[in-house]
Design a protein around this motif. Structure first.
Motif, PDB file in Angstrom:
ATOM      1  N   THR A  10     -10.852 -12.415  -7.228  1.00 58.40           N
ATOM      2  CA  THR A  10      -9.417 -12.593  -6.995  1.00 58.40           C
ATOM      3  C   THR A  10      -8.650 -11.325  -7.327  1.00 58.40           C
ATOM      4  O   THR A  10      -7.753 -10.923  -6.584  1.00 58.40           O
ATOM      5  N   SER A  11      -9.004 -10.689  -8.425  1.00 55.58           N
ATOM      6  CA  SER A  11      -8.349  -9.450  -8.823  1.00 55.58           C
ATOM      7  C   SER A  11      -8.528  -8.369  -7.770  1.00 55.58           C
ATOM      8  O   SER A  11      -7.599  -7.617  -7.469  1.00 55.58           O
ATOM      9  N   PHE A  12      -9.714  -8.276  -7.212  1.00 60.20           N
ATOM     10  CA  PHE A  12      -9.963  -7.277  -6.165  1.00 60.20           C
ATOM     11  C   PHE A  12      -9.028  -7.485  -4.980  1.00 60.20           C
ATOM     12  O   PHE A  12      -8.366  -6.560  -4.524  1.00 60.20           O
ATOM     13  N   TRP A  13      -8.953  -8.704  -4.481  1.00 59.70           N
ATOM     14  CA  TRP A  13      -8.126  -8.962  -3.305  1.00 59.70           C
ATOM     15  C   TRP A  13      -6.637  -8.862  -3.610  1.00 59.70           C
ATOM     16  O   TRP A  13      -5.848  -8.458  -2.744  1.00 59.70           O
ATOM     17  N   VAL A  14      -6.240  -9.186  -4.826  1.00 63.72           N
ATOM     18  CA  VAL A  14      -4.834  -9.019  -5.205  1.00 63.72           C
ATOM     19  C   VAL A  14      -4.470  -7.540  -5.233  1.00 63.72           C
ATOM     20  O   VAL A  14      -3.398  -7.143  -4.746  1.00 63.72           O
ATOM     21  N   GLU A  15      -5.337  -6.701  -5.769  1.00 63.85           N
ATOM     22  CA  GLU A  15      -5.061  -5.256  -5.801  1.00 63.85           C
ATOM     23  C   GLU A  15      -5.007  -4.671  -4.399  1.00 63.85           C
ATOM     24  O   GLU A  15      -4.145  -3.839  -4.094  1.00 63.85           O
ATOM     25  N   VAL A  16      -5.906  -5.078  -3.529  1.00 66.29           N
ATOM     26  CA  VAL A  16      -5.899  -4.601  -2.144  1.00 66.29           C
ATOM     27  C   VAL A  16      -4.612  -5.041  -1.445  1.00 66.29           C
ATOM     28  O   VAL A  16      -3.955  -4.244  -0.753  1.00 66.29           O
ATOM     29  N   ALA A  17      -4.226  -6.299  -1.636  1.00 68.80           N
ATOM     30  CA  ALA A  17      -2.990  -6.798  -1.022  1.00 68.80           C
ATOM     31  C   ALA A  17      -1.769  -6.084  -1.583  1.00 68.80           C
ATOM     32  O   ALA A  17      -0.814  -5.793  -0.846  1.00 68.80           O
ATOM     33  N   GLU A  18      -1.785  -5.779  -2.880  1.00 72.65           N
ATOM     34  CA  GLU A  18      -0.665  -5.069  -3.482  1.00 72.65           C
ATOM     35  C   GLU A  18      -0.519  -3.662  -2.903  1.00 72.65           C
ATOM     36  O   GLU A  18       0.590  -3.239  -2.565  1.00 72.65           O
ATOM     37  N   LEU A  19      -1.627  -2.947  -2.773  1.00 73.52           N
ATOM     38  CA  LEU A  19      -1.567  -1.607  -2.178  1.00 73.52           C
ATOM     39  C   LEU A  19      -1.068  -1.668  -0.739  1.00 73.52           C
ATOM     40  O   LEU A  19      -0.238  -0.859  -0.321  1.00 73.52           O
ATOM     41  N   PHE A  20      -1.558  -2.634   0.033  1.00 75.28           N
ATOM     42  CA  PHE A  20      -1.096  -2.789   1.406  1.00 75.28           C
ATOM     43  C   PHE A  20       0.395  -3.075   1.459  1.00 75.28           C
ATOM     44  O   PHE A  20       1.130  -2.493   2.265  1.00 75.28           O
ATOM     45  N   THR A  21       0.867  -3.951   0.590  1.00 77.07           N
ATOM     46  CA  THR A  21       2.280  -4.318   0.569  1.00 77.07           C
ATOM     47  C   THR A  21       3.155  -3.139   0.173  1.00 77.07           C
ATOM     48  O   THR A  21       4.214  -2.917   0.771  1.00 77.07           O
ATOM     49  N   ILE A  22       2.727  -2.375  -0.812  1.00 73.88           N
ATOM     50  CA  ILE A  22       3.514  -1.209  -1.243  1.00 73.88           C
ATOM     51  C   ILE A  22       3.633  -0.201  -0.115  1.00 73.88           C
ATOM     52  O   ILE A  22       4.729   0.285   0.187  1.00 73.88           O
ATOM     53  N   PHE A  23       2.509   0.121   0.537  1.00 70.14           N
ATOM     54  CA  PHE A  23       2.567   1.103   1.611  1.00 70.14           C
ATOM     55  C   PHE A  23       3.296   0.567   2.837  1.00 70.14           C
ATOM     56  O   PHE A  23       3.973   1.326   3.542  1.00 70.14           O
ATOM     57  N   ALA A  24       3.216  -0.730   3.101  1.00 67.26           N
ATOM     58  CA  ALA A  24       3.992  -1.310   4.199  1.00 67.26           C
ATOM     59  C   ALA A  24       5.482  -1.238   3.903  1.00 67.26           C
ATOM     60  O   ALA A  24       6.291  -0.918   4.783  1.00 67.26           O
ATOM     61  N   PHE A  25       5.856  -1.507   2.657  1.00 71.10           N
ATOM     62  CA  PHE A  25       7.254  -1.406   2.242  1.00 71.10           C
ATOM     63  C   PHE A  25       7.784   0.009   2.455  1.00 71.10           C
ATOM     64  O   PHE A  25       8.865   0.206   3.024  1.00 71.10           O
ATOM     65  N   VAL A  26       7.034   0.994   2.019  1.00 70.01           N
ATOM     66  CA  VAL A  26       7.470   2.386   2.169  1.00 70.01           C
ATOM     67  C   VAL A  26       7.522   2.769   3.644  1.00 70.01           C
ATOM     68  O   VAL A  26       8.466   3.442   4.087  1.00 70.01           O
TER      69      VAL A  26
END
Length: 107
Positions: A10-26
């Motif tokens: 779960t931690s792995f997929w949360v970190e991947v989703a967080e990175l994707f969300t941050i870069f999508a936001f930017v």
């Protein structure tokens, strides 16, 4: 063992989703038609608060916990990676607030 395996996965997929969300936001903010959104995103990635964003949020708050999760099975190291993730989330909030662009509403 099943709880640790579930939390690591779960931690792995949360970190991947967080990175994707941050870069999508930017990415969305940089391509925005609003000058304030573009100025805020530019200040975030290359302005005075870029070090807090890149080192604190991306490296210490996302990449290091992701790598620790992949490389270690120790409960103590996984707890440290969770603490780094929380610190990264707080630094993300701070860096977005600090790099925000004030755009007054004119009537």
């Amino acid at each position: 063992p099943d709880t640790v395996r579930w939390s690591r996965r779960t931690s792995f997929w949360v970190e991947v989703a967080e990175l994707f969300t941050i870069f999508a936001f930017v990415h969305v903010a940089l391509g925005s038609a609003l000058a304030g959104a573009r100025a805020g995103a530019e200040a975030l990635i290359s302005g005075p608060h870029a070090v807090m964003f890149w080192v604190g949020v991306i490296i210490l708050g996302s990449v290091v916990p992701l790598l620790l999760n992949l490389l270690s099975r120790s409960h103590k190291i996984l707890a440290c990676s969770a603490i780094l993730g929380i610190i990264g989330a707080l630094l993300l909030r701070a860096s977005i607030l600090f790099s925000g662009y004030y755009d007054p509403i004119m009537f």
